[in-house]
Motif scaffolding. Structure first.
Motif, PDB file in Angstrom:
ATOM      1  N   LYS A   1      -3.338 -12.729  -2.751  1.00  0.00           N
ATOM      2  CA  LYS A   1      -2.999 -11.753  -1.702  1.00  0.00           C
ATOM      3  C   LYS A   1      -1.490 -11.511  -1.659  1.00  0.00           C
ATOM      4  CE  LYS A   1      -5.324 -10.381   1.275  1.00  0.00           C
ATOM      5  NZ  LYS A   1      -6.078  -9.108   1.413  1.00  0.00           N
ATOM      6  N   ASN A   2      -1.137 -10.300  -1.244  1.00  0.00           N
ATOM      7  CA  ASN A   2       0.267  -9.940  -0.977  1.00  0.00           C
ATOM      8  C   ASN A   2       1.169 -10.223  -2.175  1.00  0.00           C
ATOM      9  OD1 ASN A   2      -0.269  -9.163   1.769  1.00  0.00           O
ATOM     10  ND2 ASN A   2      -0.432 -11.347   2.253  1.00  0.00           N
ATOM     11  N   CYS A   3       0.792  -9.671  -3.313  1.00  0.00           N
ATOM     12  CA  CYS A   3       1.556  -9.844  -4.550  1.00  0.00           C
ATOM     13  C   CYS A   3       2.538  -8.702  -4.741  1.00  0.00           C
ATOM     14  CB  CYS A   3       0.611  -9.838  -5.764  1.00  0.00           C
ATOM     15  SG  CYS A   3      -0.794 -10.942  -5.651  1.00  0.00           S
ATOM     16  N   HIS A   4       3.698  -9.014  -5.290  1.00  0.00           N
ATOM     17  CA  HIS A   4       4.596  -7.984  -5.823  1.00  0.00           C
ATOM     18  C   HIS A   4       4.340  -7.953  -7.327  1.00  0.00           C
ATOM     19  CE1 HIS A   4       8.972  -6.297  -6.316  1.00  0.00           C
ATOM     20  NE2 HIS A   4       8.044  -5.479  -6.789  1.00  0.00           N
ATOM     21  N   ILE A   5       3.499  -7.034  -7.758  1.00  0.00           N
ATOM     22  CA  ILE A   5       3.043  -6.984  -9.141  1.00  0.00           C
ATOM     23  C   ILE A   5       4.047  -6.226 -10.005  1.00  0.00           C
ATOM     24  CG2 ILE A   5       1.217  -6.187 -10.698  1.00  0.00           C
ATOM     25  CD1 ILE A   5      -0.710  -6.361  -8.295  1.00  0.00           C
ATOM     26  N   ILE A   6       4.509  -6.898 -11.060  1.00  0.00           N
ATOM     27  CA  ILE A   6       5.414  -6.260 -12.023  1.00  0.00           C
ATOM     28  C   ILE A   6       4.920  -6.573 -13.426  1.00  0.00           C
ATOM     29  CG2 ILE A   6       7.748  -6.152 -12.973  1.00  0.00           C
ATOM     30  CD1 ILE A   6       8.834  -6.838 -10.227  1.00  0.00           C
ATOM     31  N   ASP A   7       4.587  -5.525 -14.171  1.00  0.00           N
ATOM     32  CA  ASP A   7       4.368  -5.680 -15.606  1.00  0.00           C
ATOM     33  C   ASP A   7       5.100  -4.553 -16.310  1.00  0.00           C
ATOM     34  OD1 ASP A   7       2.737  -3.424 -15.374  1.00  0.00           O
ATOM     35  OD2 ASP A   7       0.881  -4.455 -15.909  1.00  0.00           O
ATOM     36  N   ARG A   8       4.721  -4.247 -17.531  1.00  0.00           N
ATOM     37  CA  ARG A   8       5.436  -3.198 -18.266  1.00  0.00           C
ATOM     38  C   ARG A   8       5.432  -1.874 -17.514  1.00  0.00           C
ATOM     39  NH1 ARG A   8       3.658   0.061 -23.623  1.00  0.00           N
ATOM     40  NH2 ARG A   8       2.150   0.778 -22.081  1.00  0.00           N
ATOM     41  N   ASP A   9       4.336  -1.567 -16.815  1.00  0.00           N
ATOM     42  CA  ASP A   9       4.161  -0.256 -16.190  1.00  0.00           C
ATOM     43  C   ASP A   9       4.141  -0.287 -14.675  1.00  0.00           C
ATOM     44  OD1 ASP A   9       3.833   1.103 -18.726  1.00  0.00           O
ATOM     45  OD2 ASP A   9       1.837   0.195 -18.833  1.00  0.00           O
ATOM     46  N   LEU A  10       3.813  -1.427 -14.076  1.00  0.00           N
ATOM     47  CA  LEU A  10       3.615  -1.493 -12.627  1.00  0.00           C
ATOM     48  C   LEU A  10       4.803  -2.113 -11.908  1.00  0.00           C
ATOM     49  CD1 LEU A  10      -0.073  -2.803 -12.434  1.00  0.00           C
ATOM     50  CD2 LEU A  10       0.710  -0.438 -12.145  1.00  0.00           C
ATOM     51  N   ASP A  11       5.036  -1.644 -10.699  1.00  0.00           N
ATOM     52  CA  ASP A  11       5.954  -2.277  -9.750  1.00  0.00           C
ATOM     53  C   ASP A  11       5.425  -1.925  -8.367  1.00  0.00           C
ATOM     54  OD1 ASP A  11       7.978  -3.262  -8.176  1.00  0.00           O
ATOM     55  OD2 ASP A  11       9.610  -2.447  -9.379  1.00  0.00           O
ATOM     56  N   ILE A  12       4.404  -2.678  -7.924  1.00  0.00           N
ATOM     57  CA  ILE A  12       3.681  -2.341  -6.707  1.00  0.00           C
ATOM     58  C   ILE A  12       3.403  -3.608  -5.895  1.00  0.00           C
ATOM     59  CG2 ILE A  12       2.565  -0.313  -7.715  1.00  0.00           C
ATOM     60  CD1 ILE A  12       0.014  -2.036  -8.043  1.00  0.00           C
ATOM     61  N   PHE A  13       3.059  -3.394  -4.613  1.00  0.00           N
ATOM     62  CA  PHE A  13       2.602  -4.479  -3.753  1.00  0.00           C
ATOM     63  C   PHE A  13       1.094  -4.331  -3.572  1.00  0.00           C
ATOM     64  CE2 PHE A  13       7.079  -4.134  -2.875  1.00  0.00           C
ATOM     65  CZ  PHE A  13       7.490  -5.451  -2.743  1.00  0.00           C
ATOM     66  N   SER A  14       0.349  -5.367  -3.927  1.00  0.00           N
ATOM     67  CA  SER A  14      -1.105  -5.258  -3.895  1.00  0.00           C
ATOM     68  C   SER A  14      -1.724  -6.647  -3.998  1.00  0.00           C
ATOM     69  CB  SER A  14      -1.577  -4.365  -5.049  1.00  0.00           C
ATOM     70  OG  SER A  14      -2.952  -4.051  -4.906  1.00  0.00           O
ATOM     71  N   ASP A  15      -3.058  -6.690  -3.971  1.00  0.00           N
ATOM     72  CA  ASP A  15      -3.812  -7.922  -4.192  1.00  0.00           C
ATOM     73  C   ASP A  15      -4.391  -7.895  -5.604  1.00  0.00           C
ATOM     74  OD1 ASP A  15      -3.325  -8.334  -1.478  1.00  0.00           O
ATOM     75  OD2 ASP A  15      -5.323  -7.638  -0.879  1.00  0.00           O
ATOM     76  N   ILE A  16      -4.703  -9.080  -6.119  1.00  0.00           N
ATOM     77  CA  ILE A  16      -5.328  -9.197  -7.438  1.00  0.00           C
ATOM     78  C   ILE A  16      -6.574 -10.061  -7.297  1.00  0.00           C
ATOM     79  CG2 ILE A  16      -5.076  -9.946  -9.833  1.00  0.00           C
ATOM     80  CD1 ILE A  16      -2.032  -9.710  -9.472  1.00  0.00           C
ATOM     81  N   LEU A  17      -7.722  -9.532  -7.713  1.00  0.00           N
ATOM     82  CA  LEU A  17      -8.959 -10.296  -7.719  1.00  0.00           C
ATOM     83  C   LEU A  17      -9.263 -10.742  -9.144  1.00  0.00           C
ATOM     84  CD1 LEU A  17     -11.477 -11.371  -6.261  1.00  0.00           C
ATOM     85  CD2 LEU A  17     -12.585  -9.166  -6.750  1.00  0.00           C
TER      86      LEU A  17
END
Length: 398
Positions: free
Chosen positions: A6-22
């Motif tokens: 929950k409440n992740c700051h997701i960063i990869d090659r293309d993403l820079d978002i705040f979201s959850d990961i299941l």
């Protein structure tokens, strides 16, 4: 097994978002606002979540040199640095030049069950650069062959090796060093063999990955032959990005600020594909006696973040591309990005914390960075959907 971050700051090659990961059954199932029941929920409080780092160039010293490192301690070192996958070199004792040793390493790594392990096989018997192995009989799981620790100085032998590897549609990882020139100039030795092997890649069609590229002229040769569509990729190390004019013994040697500036420019222009550690553990006695190499898994992200992001304004997206996405593609695996169906190999980083380099999970401590402070703390590492490392938490099963 369902794990919800929950409440992740997701960063990869293309993403820079705040979201959850299941995560379900070791794979990323979905990204978004998620509230369904799960076996475990971890609230990350907006810490950064990146794809697990993938090291294309690692030495775990097994078999034969376990006083320096082994598959277990090497894996622990990797996890502490945010690495979920390591590609091991074959210059062990005995050398990985046959299927029996190759499969022994993979089987043992599966028993340990900490990180994803890939293993290179040598291109010549006992790494003597005399007699080629039988490539057609090599295990089909192999991704790359390598004469790592040595360059293939004999050009006819190199041509024959490239030709045989291309026939079975695998790749070769190159330690570019013409040993006839090493005593004259390590720079000449690297540059000449890089130029030759770029040419051989173009002419034979063999997939070539250049390890630990360190000089301006080698990078320029790689750029030239990439533009000619030769099937080549390359990596640079954190220590060649950070250190200059140092006599700390590594191979290739530490270079100059001009070389560093060129590496950074080539990173910005996507000529450099990956960052790899060349994690090379040694006992204190061996290092004191002049052994080349340093450990690097546990400090790699911090050094890369300092040089590329803090000092040169390169984004975390680009860093993720260099440390995760591109290495995954070079290995041909669905890793290195936070995308549904991809392997749930992740690292959680707190950039509000600093670290001081003082102790290691590795058996070895041959690092020139002891005592230095860097931005960023690796807080957790997840491999195939399982938390394998959590800072400050000891797992007695490891």
């Amino acid at each position: 097994m369902k794990l919800l971050l929950k409440n992740c700051h997701i960063i990869d090659r293309d993403l820079d978002i705040f979201s959850d990961i299941l995560i379900e059954n070791g794979k990323i199932k979905s990204i978004g606002t998620i509230s369904e029941p799960c076996d475990k929920i971890i609230d990350l409080n907006k810490k950064i979540v990146m794809p697990g780092f993938i090291d294309l160039h690692t030495h775990f010293r097994y078999p034969g040199q376990e006083s320096k490192e082994d598959l277990h301690t090497g894996s622990l070192s990797a996890l502490a640095g945010g690495y979920t996958t390591c590609n091991l070199m074959g210059n062990t004792k005995p050398v990985v030049d046959n299927n029996e040793i190759y499969n022994e390493i993979l089987d043992k790594s599966k028993e340990i069950d900490l990180i994803n392990i890939y293993q290179c096989m040598a291109t010549t018997k006992d790494l003597k650069s005399i007699e080629m192995i039988n490539f057609e009989k090599a295990d089909t799981k192999i991704k790359f062959f390598s004469e790592d620790g040595r360059g293939i100085t004999d050009s006819l032998l190199a041509y024959n090796i490239f030709t045989e590897i291309e026939k079975i549609k695998k790749g070769i990882m190159i330690h570019a060093e013409d040993h006839n020139l090493t005593e004259i100039s390590t720079r000449y030795a690297e540059d000449l063999e890089t130029i030759r092997d770029c040419y051989l890649s173009l002419k034979t069609g063999c997939k070539v990955h250049f390890c630990h590229v360190s000089t301006i002229n080698s990078l320029e040769a790689i750029k030239f032959y990439k533009e000619k569509k030769a099937p080549i990729t390359c990596e640079v190390t954190p220590h060649h990005l950070y250190m200059k004019d140092s006599d700390f013994k590594v191979n290739p040697s530490i270079r100059t600020q001009d070389d560093i500036d060129c590496i950074i420019d080539m990173i910005k222009n996507s000529i450099v594909d990956a960052i790899a550690t060349d994690h090379a553990p040694h006992t204190k006695e061996d290092k004191d006696n002049g052994a080349c190499g340093m450990i690097g898994l546990e400090t790699a992200f911090n050094i890369v973040y300092k040089v590329l992001h803090e000092n040169n304004g390169i984004s975390l997206n680009k860093i993720s591309e260099l440390m995760s996405y591109n290495p995954a593609k070079i290995l041909g695996e669905n890793k290195g990005a936070i995308i549904p169906t991809y392997d749930a190999d992740l690292v959680i980083i707190d950039l509000d914390k600093n670290i001081k380099v003082d102790k290691f999970n590795s058996k070895s401590s041959n690092s020139p960075f002891i005592g230095e402070e860097f931005t960023g703390s690796i807080e957790m590492t997840i491999v195939n959907g399982e938390v394998k490392f959590e800072k400050g938490v000891k797992n007695d099963n490891r």
